[in-house]
Design an enzyme around this catalytic site. Structure first.
Site, mmCIF file in Angstrom:
data_model
loop_
_atom_site.group_PDB
_atom_site.id
_atom_site.type_symbol
_atom_site.label_atom_id
_atom_site.label_comp_id
_atom_site.label_asym_id
_atom_site.label_seq_id
_atom_site.Cartn_x
_atom_site.Cartn_y
_atom_site.Cartn_z
ATOM 1 N N ASP A 408 -42.903 -73.025 -29.904
ATOM 2 C CA ASP A 408 -42.125 -74.090 -30.541
ATOM 3 C C ASP A 408 -42.952 -75.381 -30.553
ATOM 4 O OD1 ASP A 408 -39.939 -75.233 -31.771
ATOM 5 O OD2 ASP A 408 -38.778 -75.493 -29.938
ATOM 6 N N GLU A 411 -46.263 -77.948 -34.700
ATOM 7 C CA GLU A 411 -46.669 -78.437 -36.023
ATOM 8 C C GLU A 411 -47.937 -79.318 -36.010
ATOM 9 O OE1 GLU A 411 -42.809 -76.881 -36.097
ATOM 10 O OE2 GLU A 411 -43.465 -78.599 -34.926
ATOM 11 N N ASP A 483 -35.002 -75.914 -37.330
ATOM 12 C CA ASP A 483 -33.739 -76.510 -36.864
ATOM 13 C C ASP A 483 -32.785 -76.756 -38.029
ATOM 14 O OD1 ASP A 483 -34.854 -76.472 -34.380
ATOM 15 O OD2 ASP A 483 -35.336 -78.601 -34.331
#
Length: 810
Positions: A408, A411, A483
């Site tokens: 997670d 990015e 999300d």
């Protein structure tokens, strides 16, 4: 005075040159060329081109202003194959061809056109612009064909047909994205063009910030561009969408066979804490007979959010917790974020710093930014030593029994969301900046996690999940869409995102069912879970500041609906697992946009119908908003059976269909062969010894490859698997079970054939020449969903399992 004039003149000339350099600079005209039988090198007045076939259907095009320096790719997994290609020199153009594809290179100016083996034009450069530069930004312009459609690009919002829209690839933590937000978490610079009954693909292998424009704000061309690096793209010939997808998967790599438990239902929340709550949730699933395989530990299991640690109070005995979850037959998936807290005495920080494992500023100091633990350094996953180091950090997790790993915040996500572009990465020793490395960071993190844990698991398959990634990430990880929010638009958008990921080489994908942010209504939760039960990756997940969102949290009526759909997914496991096996072999997705098989049908691209998809080759799912009691459905050509009633519908038609919360519209394609098992509470539980083989009558011959193995190890690579081809041929009035391939023993002693739509044709059955009695319809494993329809008309008969070929005639 002369000096002043000279300086002013120099400034003027420099300014003019810079201005000219920022104007559109084209490739120019062909000056000369070289051909060595494999590569065509073209020298143009303003550039150089290198063109090479990778397969008969895939050709690589590289274009640079100066010299070729990049011949390295994290995305491409295929070495150039031996291709019988030839070059023909003509007066106005060069022609390079293989058995499947012809490339025409116009001489003055240089422009490329691609034709199939029949001589039909697939794609061509815009005649005015072709490939050109504005400063360092490089762009290729393509002429638009009448009625041309564009699909793909992975998890991009908007409609299935991307004509008239533009997109940016720049991996972004976007927790409040909506129907037309861009960019999102992943970058897959690959699209498919469709026109004139033909299809082609273009993969732009450039990890800089890229743009794709499919006729947005102009009416003359489409284009793709990058802020830096080479114009390096692969042109993939069709002739159809499915073939393009398979060739793209061959180019960028295939999904490894996942562990079977990762195909079951997975329960997650940010965060279940303390450990007693984790166990309570797991026990409740078992007590309420709601099948599930996986429970997640989110960031609160850690000590101050420090990766590779456990909270000293709330998770003080992690080994005991994981053992208890294992006794409840739950696998544990644990979150891993890339940020390593800057804290003297913290082992991951101290060791990573000492070994030089972190991304750096140009002055050699580690890049530092804030995220959950506070100020952090970030491993440089473009460095082989750092990937190995990262993989080794999972040893304690693996030793305690963790087999699932959730990548997670990769990015990279940081507070402020603006990493300085000067941050430097190793890039396999070549060195580059964040501008080129950003879009690749999440994929390389997932790669490091997968490779490290696969090594540590000693022959067992790990499960890896990522939020961020790039083309080719399917070789290492499953993907979820980030999300999302708890409303109907996001539920339907999630379906389209997964459909598009499937068209972009990502077979193992899903979304947070129920919505990560916000509180779904009971109806929305029920509808979302029913749709998600027909998705490749099936996880319920919600945020820390929301209400509890487990299947029993919304009342008995919703709990029953959710239990039924989850249970049916577990009955479908032989079909799902077989479909995943095919995806791991040929790259076709598990969740299939109707454009994959019906690209010549204009209606599958219409908004409202472009959410629809096939789950595997046979089940057509009609996603419906939660408040709707009827669905406006469209069925492509052919005949389709209502899953619940066996009512037959003629395709190439739209109609309104009942869609109560407990009856998500699902149709079965005629000719389908679908194996079902009895409901189990987790994938490793042994089902009953009878497998049901549901065959739906159709007018065309069909087949299905039934596959099984131990679901956990790589022994199938050594031939320890069970596989047999099942064929249905209405013309010869036969069903044939081919002989078993592989040495894995079947779990089933009996195969019960459940025949749908055969009644008017069948009076008796012969199995290997012997008469076989038919029984009246009885309750089948499908009754989890269809028990309210006693008028279902099917024929049934049982045969004893045999590894030899079995011939059935009627």
């Amino acid at each position: 005075m002369k000096t002043i004039i000279y300086v002013l003149l120099l400034v003027f000339v420099t300014t003019v040159m810079k201005a000219q350099n920022n104007l559109n600079r084209s490739v120019g005209d062909i000056v000369s060329h070289e051909w060595d039988g494999k590569q065509l090198k073209v020298y143009a007045s303003n550039s150089k081109l290198l063109i090479e076939f990778y397969t008969e259907s895939i050709v690589r095009v590289r274009i640079v202003q100066d010299e070729f320096v990049k011949d390295f790719s994290y995305a491409v997994d295929l070495e150039p194959q031996v291709v019988q290609s030839k070059l023909t020199e003509n007066r106005g153009f060069l022609e390079l061809e293989s058995s499947e594809l012809r490339v025409f290179i116009q001489r003055n100016p240089v422009r490329l056109a691609f034709y199939d083996k029949e001589g039909r034009l697939l794609n061509e450069d815009d005649q005015s612009f072709g490939t050109s530069w504005i400063g360092e930004q490089v762009t290729t312009y393509k002429s638009l064909k009448p009625g041309e459609k564009f699909i793909g690009l992975g998890a991009k919002t908007g409609n299935l047909n991307r004509f008239g829209s533009g997109y940016v690839n720049w991996n972004t933590d976007n927790p409040h994205y909506e129907n037309h937000s861009d960019p999102l978490y992943t970058s897959i610079p690959f699209y498919i063009g469709i026109h004139s009954g033909l299809a082609y693909g273009i993969f732009f292998d450039n990890s800089w910030r890229t743009q794709f424009n499919f006729g947005a704000s102009n009416n003359r061309f489409s284009f793709f561009s990058a802020d830096g690096g080479e114009m390096d793209y692969y042109f993939i010939a069709g002739p159809d969408v499915a073939k393009v997808v398979m060739n793209y998967a061959k180019l960028t790599g295939l999904m490894p066979m996942p562990p079977q438990w990762s195909l079951g239902y997975q329960q997650c929340r940010w965060s279940y804490t303390p450990d007693t709550e984790v166990l309570s949730v797991a026990r409740t699933f078992r007590e309420r007979n709601i099948p599930a395989d996986v429970i997640y530990l989110d960031i609160d299991h850690m000590d101050q959010y420090k990766i590779f640690t456990w909270h000293p109070k709330n998770f003080s005995q992690p080994g005991k917790l994981l053992d208890e979850l294992s006794r409840l037959n739950f696998k544990t998936t644990i979150i891993v974020d890339p940020g390593i807290k800057v804290e003297p005495g913290y082992f991951a920080y101290e060791d990573g710093l000492k070994r030089g494992m972190f991304a750096l500023y140009p002055d050699g100091s580690p890049f530092t930014a804030q995220v959950w633990p506070g100020w952090c350094h970030f491993p440089d996953f473009t460095k082989a030593e750092a990937r190995n180091w990262w993989g080794e950090q999972f040893r304690d997790y693996v030793n305690k029994g963790v087999t699932g790993f959730w990548n997670d915040m990769n990015e990279i996500a940081t507070w402020g969301q603006l990493v300085p572009p000067m941050v430097t990465f190793d890039w396999e020793g070549r060195k580059t900046s964040y501008q080129e490395a950003k879009n690749m960071y999440g994929m390389q993190m997932a790669r490091s996690t997968y490779e490290g844990t696969r090594k540590l698991l000693n022959g067992k398959r790990p499960f890896s999940l990522t939020r961020a990634g790039f083309a080719g990430m399917q070789r290492y990880t499953a993907v979820w869409t980030g999300d999302n929010q708890a409303h109907d638009d996001h539920m339907l958008l999630g379906v389209r995102l997964v459909n598009s990921l499937g068209l972009s080489g990502i077979a193992f994908a899903g979304y947070d069912a129920g919505g990560f942010g916000g509180n779904p209504s009971p109806g929305l939760y029920a509808r979302w879970m029913s749709i998600a039960s027909f998705s490749p990756f099936f996880r319920g997940h919600t945020s820390i500041n929301t209400n509890l969102s487990e299947p029993w949290s919304y009342g008995e009526y919703v709990e029953d609906i959710v239990r039924n759909y989850i249970s049916f997914r577990y009955s479908l496991m032989p079909y799902i697992y077989s479909t995943f096996r095919q995806s791991a072999i040929n790259g076709l997705p598990v969740q299939r946009s109707l454009a994959l098989d019906y690209a010549d049908d204009e209606r599958v691209f219409q908004p409202g119908f472009d959410n629809q998809y096939l789950f595997g080759p046979s089940l057509l799912v009609i996603p419906v908003r939660s408040e709707q009691q009827a669905a406006h459905a469209y069925l492509p050509s052919g005949q389709w059976y209502d899953l619940y009633t066996d009512r037959i519908f003629e395709g190439a038609a739209d109609f309104w269909h009942p869609a109560g919360l407990n009856r998500l519209p699902v149709f079965v394609k005629s000719g389908s062969i679908i194996p079902l098992q009895s409901v189990v509470q987790f994938t490793a539980q042994k089902p009953s010894d009878t497998l049901e083989m549901h065959v739906y009558f159709g007018t065309e011959p069909t087949s299905f490859l039934w596959y099984n193995d131990d679901g956990a190890t790589y022994d199938f690579e050594k031939g320890v698997y069970y596989q047999r081809q099942i064929s249905f041929d209405p013309a010869s009035r036969s069903i044939v079970l081919g002989a078993v391939e592989g040495s894995f023993k079947s779990r089933f002693n009996t195969i019960r054939f459940v025949l749908h739509g055969f009644q008017a044709l069948m009076t008796k059955v012969q199995v290997n020449g012997n008469n076989q009695g038919l029984s009246e319809p009885r309750k089948t494993y499908l009754s989890t969903l269809a028990e309210d329809f006693p008028n279902r008309t099917t024929l049934q008969f049982d045969i004893k399992h045999s590894n030899n070929q079995i011939n059935i005639h009627w």
